[in-house]
Motif scaffolding. Structure first.
Motif, PDB file in Angstrom:
ATOM      1  N   ASP A 346      34.926  30.083  49.450  1.00  0.00           N
ATOM      2  CA  ASP A 346      33.616  29.425  49.515  1.00  0.00           C
ATOM      3  C   ASP A 346      32.511  30.364  49.036  1.00  0.00           C
ATOM      4  N   SER A 350      30.187  29.939  45.713  1.00  0.00           N
ATOM      5  CA  SER A 350      28.715  29.940  45.762  1.00  0.00           C
ATOM      6  C   SER A 350      28.136  30.888  44.715  1.00  0.00           C
ATOM      7  N   THR A 353      28.401  29.046  41.466  1.00  0.00           N
ATOM      8  CA  THR A 353      27.444  27.937  41.450  1.00  0.00           C
ATOM      9  C   THR A 353      26.039  28.446  41.157  1.00  0.00           C
ATOM     10  N   GLU A 354      25.669  29.537  41.813  1.00  0.00           N
ATOM     11  CA  GLU A 354      24.334  30.105  41.608  1.00  0.00           C
ATOM     12  C   GLU A 354      24.189  30.663  40.195  1.00  0.00           C
TER      13      GLU A 354
END
Length: 736
Positions: A346, A350, A353-354
């Motif tokens: 996870d 992230s 994704t960022e």
């Protein structure tokens, strides 16, 4: 005598008939009558049941009936090792099982408390021939005499204790005494401690208790099994024929070395190493060592993971948060590992994704939920990510972990670490390693999610296949009865796809004992531990996991504690698990050791503990133990003493320090130093610990000065007839 012989003849006629029927049923069941799984299952169950009956009947054949009780009411019952019924519509009892309530007066009735009996008869047979009768008159008003009266009531007992040993323990079902019977039939619940000195029959009582519990709680214990733990393989062979002779074959006998499936623990430890491994402190040391395998990157030195969309950075903060979340689940190491991995995945998702979807103007991320989910899937299947997770939180097996731990022991004092240190691949597993392996297995857990997923996938395939078969059945259904309902049932009318698939699964027809032997997590219905005072705190942790209900019978004698890791005190053993909630029974009568030998042995213990009171011996032989100075030729002196005892005089044990076995064995024919002792041979060579729980007609104790007090006490109390002591070194003061 003739009347009893007639009964024995009728009894064996019935046994032979039962044996013939059972054998025929087995043969018929093995004849192919169908190929379906249901037919095979029913066949296997029938074969197992009938084969078990055959084994029980064969085991008790030679001494099936041993007693009769005549009631004041005029009724009479014959008592035997198993119950046999007549072949009539009422299934009338022909022979009463010794464990049945109606048989209990045979063991407990006295002239003072007759329990409704007027006479108790002991029947001795050789094969199927009655050879002796001994009657005890319990009702003083009974004037009828048979000519077989035994005024003292002890003839059968004394004959049993004086008989020559065979190298195998015999049952005591004919001679169970009142104090023994009360223990044998004690309630099943909780922990029962049976304490008794040498020769009190505590092992025999424990085995008969196992047989009684299997009779009294057949349904429960047949499913959960009974475990009997003995001190060594020779001891298990020694007692191995007792339960089959009582009609019970479904019991698991094991030593501590055999209690971790898949591990053959036949290595040896020094006494110091065994004591360290058995100490309670090892549990905490292993727990801390497992936590050490849950690592973090060094602060300021993160793991850099290559990825198609740019390197991912796994730093100390991410790993710490993931580790804490995994530890908070309180799951074992391997079962908590997926939680750690999910948190890492996870966090790395992230990052991606960022990096990919961040709005440079500070707005919401451009990636939608589906995009983020796809990124997470890519991270989850990345080999590089999996390698990083394995580095920080590796999957572990008990064997690999313990092997690594013993190569560099942690969290124990330096001198203890040195005592147990063992290089990887050096030597083999030892009995003291087995509780450690079990402890580690508890700390690690088994992540079988992949196996369960595969099994479920296979199950779904079977269901899909079965569904296809049923659809074919519907498609091929006859249309002869288009306008009326058919009375013919097809497969799809009586079974659905899921039930049909279940019938294709292979059934496990192993006995409960066989399945328990292969399953480390098995919960036994009852556990019996012999020489219980010798087990270490770590061994008790293992056994208590196998008995969540704490249904246990513990047998031993604290005065015979010789292992350095042995707990000895019942209170210390049980306090962590049941507090003071256990029953304690003591056997106080010595049936094996003559008074002359017991007096000498008791003096050895009294030299350290003046208050020591040994069990009282029931007999005296007039044979005073002797001592002999061997001079310079120890082996020759032993050989001479062995030669003075002819084979007709019974079996002989030479009990000597292991370091002297090679020297002593050299002139003894048929005796090999270091070999597993064959207790059926006329002469065996043992050390005191191998002799625990065993008995012999005659014993030679060699170099007693080299034994500790408990070992010497054990060695001196193995003989039923004569004891000799041979020494080259100075005798201990207690033997002079």
């Amino acid at each position: 005598m003739q009347k009893e012989q007639g009964f024995i003849d009728r009894l064996y006629d019935r046994v032979d008939a039962l044996r013939g029927v059972a054998a025929q049923q087995v043969q018929d069941a093995l004849t192919p009558v169908g190929t379906g799984l249901q037919a095979r299952h029913e066949r296997d169950v029938l074969v197992a049941e009938r084969s078990g009956l055959l084994a029980a009947l064969n085991a008790v054949d030679g001494s099936l009936c041993f007693g009769r009780i005549d009631l004041s009411s005029g009724a009479a019952h014959h008592i035997g090792r198993v119950g046999i019924r007549e072949d009539d519509t009422a299934h009338t009892p022909l022979l009463i099982d010794w464990r049945a309530p109606v048989a209990r007066p045979f063991y407990l009735a006295t002239g003072h408390t007759t329990m409704g009996l007027r006479r108790r008869r002991h029947i001795t047979t050789e094969g199927r021939v009655v050879t002796e009768l001994h009657d005890e008159i319990l009702d003083v008003g009974d004037r009828e005499r048979t000519g077989f009266e035994d005024p003292s009531g002890d003839a059968v007992l004394l004959a049993a204790v004086n008989s020559a040993r065979t190298g195998r323990m015999g049952d005591i079902v004919r001679t169970i005494q009142a104090e023994q019977d009360r223990i044998i039939r004690a309630p099943h619940r909780g922990v029962l401690v049976v304490e008794g000195g040498p020769g009190t029959g505590k092992t025999a009582v424990a085995l008969h208790r196992a047989a009684f519990l299997l009779y009294e709680h057949r349904e429960l214990l047949a499913k959960r099994a009974v475990l009997i733990v003995g001190p060594n393989p020779a001891f298990l062979r020694y007692i191995g024929e007792v339960l089959p002779a009582l009609g019970e074959t479904g019991v698991l006998l094991a030593t501590q070395a055999e209690l971790f499936p898949g591990v053959h623990a036949d290595g040896t430890d020094t006494r110091r190493a065994a004591a360290v491994k058995g100490g309670a402190a090892m549990a905490e040391a292993l727990a801390l060592a497992v936590r050490d395998r849950q690592q973090l990157p060094e602060p300021g030195a993160p793991l850099v993971i290559a990825h198609d969309d740019g390197d991912l950075v796994l730093d100390w903060e991410i790993a710490y948060e993931a580790r804490q979340a995994a530890r908070d689940t309180l799951l074992p190491h391997n079962l908590a590992r997926p939680h750690f991995a999910f948190r890492i995945i996870d966090a790395l998702t992230s990052q991606l994704t960022e990096r990919i979807g961040a709005d440079p103007h500070g707005g919401p991320n451009f990636l939608g939920p589906d995009d983020i989910a796809q990124l997470g899937s890519n991270v989850a299947v990345s080999k590089e990510v999996h390698s990083a997770v394995d580095e920080l939180w590796p999957p572990l097996t008990p064997e690999r972990f313990l092997s690594d731990y013993l190569a560099g022991p942690l969290y124990v004092p330096a001198e203890d670490a040195e005592a147990i240190r063992r290089a990887p691949g050096e030597g083999t597993w030892t009995p003291a390693d087995v509780p450690l392996l079990d402890e580690v297995a508890e700390l690690l857990g088994v992540d079988d999610s992949a196996e369960r997923a595969a099994a479920e996938a296979e199950r779904q395939e079977r269901i899909a296949y079965a569904q296809g078969v049923l659809e074919l059945s519907r498609g091929s259904e006859s249309y002869e009865f288009e306008d009326e309902e058919s009375e013919t049932l097809a497969a799809h009318d009586i079974i659905d796809a899921e039930r049909m698939a279940e019938r294709q699964e292979e059934a496990d027809h192993r006995s409960a004992a066989e399945r328990a032997a292969a399953d480390r997590t098995w919960a036994f219905g009852h556990i019996i531990v012999d020489e219980a005072q010798e087990l270490s705190p770590m061994a008790w942790r293992l056994l208590m996991r196998r008995s969540p209900t704490r249904a246990m019978t513990l047998v031993g004698d604290p005065a015979q504690t010789s292992e350095e890791a042995g707990v000895g005190s019942w209170e210390k053993i049980l306090e962590p698990y049941v507090g003071d909630r256990f029953e304690h029974a003591t056997l106080k009568v010595n049936y094996r050791t003559p008074a002359e030998i017991m007096e000498l042995a008791a003096g050895v213990v009294r030299a350290e503990d003046p208050s020591f009171e040994p069990p009282g011996s029931v007999r005296s032989t007039g044979e005073v133990p002797w001592t002999r100075d061997a001079g310079e030729d120890l082996a020759g002196a032993v050989a001479l003493a062995v030669g003075e005892l002819t084979p007709e005089e019974g079996r002989l044990a030479v009990i000597a320090p292991a370091a002297l076995h090679e020297e002593i064995a050299a002139p003894l024919e048929g005796v090999t130093a270091g070999a597993e002792p064959d207790l059926a041979r006329p002469v065996v060579l043992l050390d005191p610990r191998q002799a625990k729980g065993l008995e012999f007609d005659h014993v030679l104790v060699v170099e007693p000065a080299r034994f500790g007090t408990s070992d010497l006490y054990v060695a001196l109390t193995r003989a039923t007839q004569r004891l000799g002591i041979i020494h080259r070194e100075k005798l201990p003061d207690s033997l002079r």
